[in-house]
Design a protein around this motif. Structure first.
Motif, PDB file in Angstrom:
ATOM      1  N   VAL A 348     -25.692 -60.945 -17.268  1.00 32.26           N
ATOM      2  CA  VAL A 348     -25.188 -61.523 -16.027  1.00 32.26           C
ATOM      3  C   VAL A 348     -24.081 -60.584 -15.561  1.00 32.26           C
ATOM      4  CG1 VAL A 348     -24.016 -63.479 -14.966  1.00 32.26           C
ATOM      5  CG2 VAL A 348     -25.741 -63.874 -16.751  1.00 32.26           C
ATOM      6  N   TYR A 349     -24.188 -60.056 -14.312  1.00 29.97           N
ATOM      7  CA  TYR A 349     -23.266 -58.979 -13.955  1.00 29.97           C
ATOM      8  C   TYR A 349     -22.836 -59.056 -12.497  1.00 29.97           C
ATOM      9  CZ  TYR A 349     -27.249 -56.525 -11.790  1.00 29.97           C
ATOM     10  OH  TYR A 349     -28.316 -56.174 -10.994  1.00 29.97           O
ATOM     11  N   ARG A 350     -21.809 -58.265 -12.213  1.00 29.31           N
ATOM     12  CA  ARG A 350     -21.325 -58.049 -10.848  1.00 29.31           C
ATOM     13  C   ARG A 350     -21.634 -56.613 -10.449  1.00 29.31           C
ATOM     14  NH1 ARG A 350     -15.283 -60.378 -10.290  1.00 29.31           N
ATOM     15  NH2 ARG A 350     -15.643 -59.498  -8.190  1.00 29.31           N
ATOM     16  N   ALA A 351     -22.321 -56.450  -9.341  1.00 27.93           N
ATOM     17  CA  ALA A 351     -22.754 -55.107  -8.898  1.00 27.93           C
ATOM     18  C   ALA A 351     -21.580 -54.340  -8.306  1.00 27.93           C
ATOM     19  CB  ALA A 351     -23.873 -55.238  -7.876  1.00 27.93           C
ATOM     20  N   GLY A 352     -21.447 -53.079  -8.734  1.00 24.98           N
ATOM     21  CA  GLY A 352     -20.449 -52.176  -8.166  1.00 24.98           C
ATOM     22  C   GLY A 352     -19.015 -52.616  -8.348  1.00 24.98           C
ATOM     23  N   GLY A 353     -18.753 -53.442  -9.338  1.00 20.13           N
ATOM     24  CA  GLY A 353     -17.415 -53.999  -9.494  1.00 20.13           C
ATOM     25  C   GLY A 353     -16.518 -53.282 -10.477  1.00 20.13           C
ATOM     26  N   TYR A 354     -16.988 -52.147 -11.034  1.00 20.59           N
ATOM     27  CA  TYR A 354     -16.213 -51.476 -12.082  1.00 20.59           C
ATOM     28  C   TYR A 354     -15.892 -50.051 -11.653  1.00 20.59           C
ATOM     29  CZ  TYR A 354     -14.657 -51.051 -16.934  1.00 20.59           C
ATOM     30  OH  TYR A 354     -13.902 -50.907 -18.076  1.00 20.59           O
ATOM     31  N   GLN A 355     -14.589 -49.764 -11.505  1.00 18.00           N
ATOM     32  CA  GLN A 355     -14.137 -48.458 -11.033  1.00 18.00           C
ATOM     33  C   GLN A 355     -13.006 -47.941 -11.916  1.00 18.00           C
ATOM     34  OE1 GLN A 355     -12.982 -49.110  -6.958  1.00 18.00           O
ATOM     35  NE2 GLN A 355     -14.849 -50.266  -6.473  1.00 18.00           N
ATOM     36  N   ASP A 356     -12.482 -46.784 -11.583  1.00 16.07           N
ATOM     37  CA  ASP A 356     -11.351 -46.218 -12.318  1.00 16.07           C
ATOM     38  C   ASP A 356     -10.163 -47.188 -12.244  1.00 16.07           C
ATOM     39  OD1 ASP A 356      -9.585 -44.577 -13.648  1.00 16.07           O
ATOM     40  OD2 ASP A 356      -9.262 -43.215 -11.942  1.00 16.07           O
ATOM     41  N   GLY A 357      -9.571 -47.500 -13.403  1.00 16.26           N
ATOM     42  CA  GLY A 357      -8.451 -48.425 -13.469  1.00 16.26           C
ATOM     43  C   GLY A 357      -8.843 -49.882 -13.608  1.00 16.26           C
ATOM     44  N   THR A 358     -10.150 -50.198 -13.624  1.00 12.25           N
ATOM     45  CA  THR A 358     -10.620 -51.583 -13.710  1.00 12.25           C
ATOM     46  C   THR A 358     -10.614 -52.050 -15.164  1.00 12.25           C
ATOM     47  OG1 THR A 358     -12.010 -51.299 -11.770  1.00 12.25           O
ATOM     48  CG2 THR A 358     -12.530 -53.143 -13.223  1.00 12.25           C
ATOM     49  N   VAL A 359     -10.278 -53.322 -15.339  1.00 14.71           N
ATOM     50  CA  VAL A 359     -10.284 -53.948 -16.663  1.00 14.71           C
ATOM     51  C   VAL A 359     -11.251 -55.127 -16.635  1.00 14.71           C
ATOM     52  CG1 VAL A 359      -8.934 -55.120 -18.440  1.00 14.71           C
ATOM     53  CG2 VAL A 359      -7.891 -53.308 -17.067  1.00 14.71           C
ATOM     54  N   GLY A 360     -12.218 -55.124 -17.538  1.00 17.99           N
ATOM     55  CA  GLY A 360     -13.139 -56.244 -17.698  1.00 17.99           C
ATOM     56  C   GLY A 360     -12.806 -57.000 -18.973  1.00 17.99           C
ATOM     57  N   GLN A 361     -12.777 -58.341 -18.892  1.00 16.14           N
ATOM     58  CA  GLN A 361     -12.475 -59.165 -20.065  1.00 16.14           C
ATOM     59  C   GLN A 361     -13.432 -60.348 -20.136  1.00 16.14           C
ATOM     60  OE1 GLN A 361      -8.374 -60.016 -21.302  1.00 16.14           O
ATOM     61  NE2 GLN A 361      -7.630 -58.953 -19.467  1.00 16.14           N
ATOM     62  N   VAL A 362     -13.688 -60.812 -21.355  1.00 20.44           N
ATOM     63  CA  VAL A 362     -14.481 -62.019 -21.564  1.00 20.44           C
ATOM     64  C   VAL A 362     -14.243 -62.526 -22.983  1.00 20.44           C
ATOM     65  CG1 VAL A 362     -16.596 -60.964 -22.502  1.00 20.44           C
ATOM     66  CG2 VAL A 362     -16.748 -63.061 -21.138  1.00 20.44           C
ATOM     67  N   LEU A 432     -12.326 -54.288 -21.931  1.00 21.45           N
ATOM     68  CA  LEU A 432     -12.815 -52.919 -21.725  1.00 21.45           C
ATOM     69  C   LEU A 432     -12.109 -52.350 -20.491  1.00 21.45           C
ATOM     70  CD1 LEU A 432     -14.818 -50.754 -22.721  1.00 21.45           C
ATOM     71  CD2 LEU A 432     -16.489 -51.689 -21.107  1.00 21.45           C
ATOM     72  N   THR A 433     -11.348 -51.267 -20.702  1.00 24.56           N
ATOM     73  CA  THR A 433     -10.530 -50.673 -19.647  1.00 24.56           C
ATOM     74  C   THR A 433     -11.043 -49.271 -19.318  1.00 24.56           C
ATOM     75  OG1 THR A 433      -8.594 -51.895 -20.436  1.00 24.56           O
ATOM     76  CG2 THR A 433      -8.192 -50.026 -18.971  1.00 24.56           C
ATOM     77  N   ARG A 434     -11.275 -49.002 -18.001  1.00 22.36           N
ATOM     78  CA  ARG A 434     -11.729 -47.675 -17.569  1.00 22.36           C
ATOM     79  C   ARG A 434     -10.546 -46.881 -17.043  1.00 22.36           C
ATOM     80  NH1 ARG A 434     -16.361 -46.058 -12.999  1.00 22.36           N
ATOM     81  NH2 ARG A 434     -16.079 -43.782 -13.224  1.00 22.36           N
ATOM     82  N   SER A 435     -10.405 -45.655 -17.547  1.00 20.47           N
ATOM     83  CA  SER A 435      -9.365 -44.748 -17.076  1.00 20.47           C
ATOM     84  C   SER A 435     -10.006 -43.383 -16.895  1.00 20.47           C
ATOM     85  CB  SER A 435      -8.215 -44.670 -18.085  1.00 20.47           C
ATOM     86  OG  SER A 435      -7.222 -43.757 -17.651  1.00 20.47           O
ATOM     87  N   GLY A 436     -10.406 -43.079 -15.666  1.00 19.87           N
ATOM     88  CA  GLY A 436     -11.111 -41.829 -15.413  1.00 19.87           C
ATOM     89  C   GLY A 436     -12.470 -41.857 -16.078  1.00 19.87           C
ATOM     90  N   ALA A 437     -12.698 -40.880 -16.970  1.00 19.86           N
ATOM     91  CA  ALA A 437     -13.974 -40.795 -17.671  1.00 19.86           C
ATOM     92  C   ALA A 437     -13.937 -41.477 -19.036  1.00 19.86           C
ATOM     93  CB  ALA A 437     -14.366 -39.327 -17.836  1.00 19.86           C
ATOM     94  N   SER A 438     -12.805 -42.122 -19.371  1.00 22.62           N
ATOM     95  CA  SER A 438     -12.642 -42.764 -20.678  1.00 22.62           C
ATOM     96  C   SER A 438     -12.679 -44.287 -20.536  1.00 22.62           C
ATOM     97  CB  SER A 438     -11.319 -42.341 -21.321  1.00 22.62           C
ATOM     98  OG  SER A 438     -11.293 -40.946 -21.545  1.00 22.62           O
TER      99      SER A 438
END
Length: 492
Positions: A348-362, A432-438
């Motif tokens: 179950v997902y959100r389209a296009g919702g994850y970018q540089d600096g985004t944090v996903g939690q569950v 899960l935290t995105r920072s650039g390519a990491s």
């Protein structure tokens, strides 16, 4: 030789020590008396029994008070009895059995403690009594309302330790050797009792799939087994009840007049959606009733897969179905594995919702143990709706391998890199935290203290990616299915 606070009988005898708390009680105080017996004999002290008694109502050498609860009106806190020793010989059969079975004490080889309730006399005086084949040891203790702690020493008779131990060592017990009555009559009574006793049945319930979806009902098979080896179970009726929002329909006859000893009786029930379910994952309860008042039940966990609402989308590569109730999300599905060339999962997902600096939690609130590498957690990909898409990362909990961070390092749409951490199992909070390519994966059991699982560096990640929650049964191609539930999914 007398017995007072800490007095020994002789160099090779037991020591009986009694203390009170408080040492100088005032009127109306509740006094705790502690008696400590230490065996200094070169031989075991067997069948030793300690009591706290009321000397006004019992003779300590003949009829000591039993260690049982007194009536409520006279119940008082009489104290604590402790028996100490340096080897198992100090606490042999007699004392061990008495304290364990009669006084319900906690027993070990090095210490035995029993809390006893005695009767309070007019003066509040109690006597600690030790009864052994070697003699009787007495120690009076002042109790409630007393004006002092330990009473004056009481003289005791001289004991011939060797003679008493010798008599005990050479004693013999006799037991009946001839039966009384008819063994056949006794066997008949036992047989008749067992034949008439209900609750000698077993009930099992299984389901062909763990979820009920629109147009896809689940089939529950209920099996009754008569384990009464002497008589048939009569008037057996099977039933299934389901939570609100689910409907049950019998597919087979549900009643049978008689089920022979060792035989089974089974029936199938169809469970389907019938409106808005009140529970996302609930229990369907199978039951059997039979003559004589017998009853057996067997619960089955079942998910109501009524779908999800905006802004969520779903994708299934493992025959998954989905459900949502507020912030709670559930996925039921199969899946052989999620590694290398095998990508079988549902999300179950959100389209296009994850970018540089985004944090996903569950929070993964529950996970069925369909395999040691079954996974449930967060998943990120350039396009979750397309197999082979790059920028592939997942942070998941497993039943047997802790928390796993996996990613596609070469951009071919397959997981080929992994880091593991700890012995986490559901429920657990994932971040899960995105920072650039990491991409940094973390896990927490309380949402406050976090453990870093690792840092992923997937190849070919797009500027905006899909992000969601997912599960795979990782059943190793056994067709096993499972349920994973999630709460508090956020993307910030």
């Amino acid at each position: 030789m007398g017995i007072s606070n800490g007095t020994q009988f002789d160099a090779l005898g037991p020591t009986l020590t009694v203390t009170t708390q408080p040492a100088e009680p005032a009127g109306g105080d509740t006094v705790t008396a502690t008696a400590v017996l230490t065996n200094d004999c070169p031989f075991p002290l067997r069948n030793a029994v300690l009591h706290l008694i009321n000397p006004r109502t019992a003779s300590p050498s003949t009829t000591p008070t039993r260690v049982t609860q007194a009536p409520t009106a006279t119940r008082t806190r009489a104290g604590q009895i402790t028996v100490e020793g340096t080897s198992p010989a100090v606490l042999l059969t007699g004392l061990h059995t008495y304290l364990r079975r009669t006084a319900h004490a906690s027993v070990s080889w090095t210490r035995v403690v029993v809390r006893a309730l005695g009767h309070r006399g007019d003066t509040g005086e109690r006597t600690v009594v030790l009864i052994t084949p070697l003699g009787v040891l007495l120690h009076p203790v002042r109790g409630v309302g007393a004006d002092r702690g330990v009473a004056a020493e009481v003289p005791a008779a001289t004991i011939d330790w060797f003679a008493l131990e010798d008599r005990w060592a050479h004693a013999h017990e006799t037991h009946p050797t001839s039966p009384h009555g008819s063994p056949y009559a006794l066997a008949r009574r036992v047989r008749d009792l067992l034949a008439a006793t209900p609750y000698q049945a077993a009930l099992t319930a299984g389901v062909d799939r763990g979820a009920v979806a629109e147009g896809t009902p689940a089939t529950v098979t209920v099996t009754f087994t008569n384990r009464n080896g002497f008589t048939a179970s009569r008037g057996v009726t099977l039933s299934v009840t389901a939570p609100e929002g689910l409907a049950v329909k019998a597919l087979d006859p549900v009643s049978k007049a008689s089920v022979a000893s060792g035989a089974t009786f089974a029936a199938r029930f169809e469970v389907s959606l019938a409106g808005a379910p009140k529970e996302l994952v609930g229990q369907v309860v199978a039951a059997a009733a039979y003559a004589g008042g017998g009853k057996a039940v067997a619960p089955v966990r079942l998910m109501a897969a009524a779908g999800v609402g905006d802004p969520y989308r779903t994708v299934s590569y493992n025959d998954a179905v989905f459900g949502q109730a507020g912030d709670e999300i559930a996925i039921e599905g199969a899946g052989a594995d999620l590694w290398g060339g095998t990508n079988e999962f549902g999300a179950v997902y959100r389209a296009g919702g994850y970018q540089d600096g985004t944090v996903g939690q569950v929070t993964v609130t529950s996970q069925d143990a369909t395999g040691g590498w079954a996974r449930a957690g967060l998943i990120v990909r350039n396009d979750l709706g397309t197999q082979g898409s790059a920028g592939y990362v997942n942070l998941a909990i497993t039943p047997s391998n802790g928390c796993a961070l996996s990613w596609d390092a070469d951009g071919d749409g397959r997981f080929d890199s992994i880091e593991l951490s700890g012995s986490f199992t559901a429920p657990v909070r994932l971040r899960l935290t995105r920072s650039g390519a990491s991409y940094t994966g973390e896990a927490s059991t309380d949402g406050v203290t976090w453990t870093t699982v690792g840092t992923a560096t997937p190849s070919g990640a797009a500027a905006a990616q899909d992000v969601g929650v997912f599960m795979t049964a990782a059943n190793g191609w056994t067709d096993g299915r499972g349920i994973a539930t999630f709460d508090g999914f956020t993307v910030t």
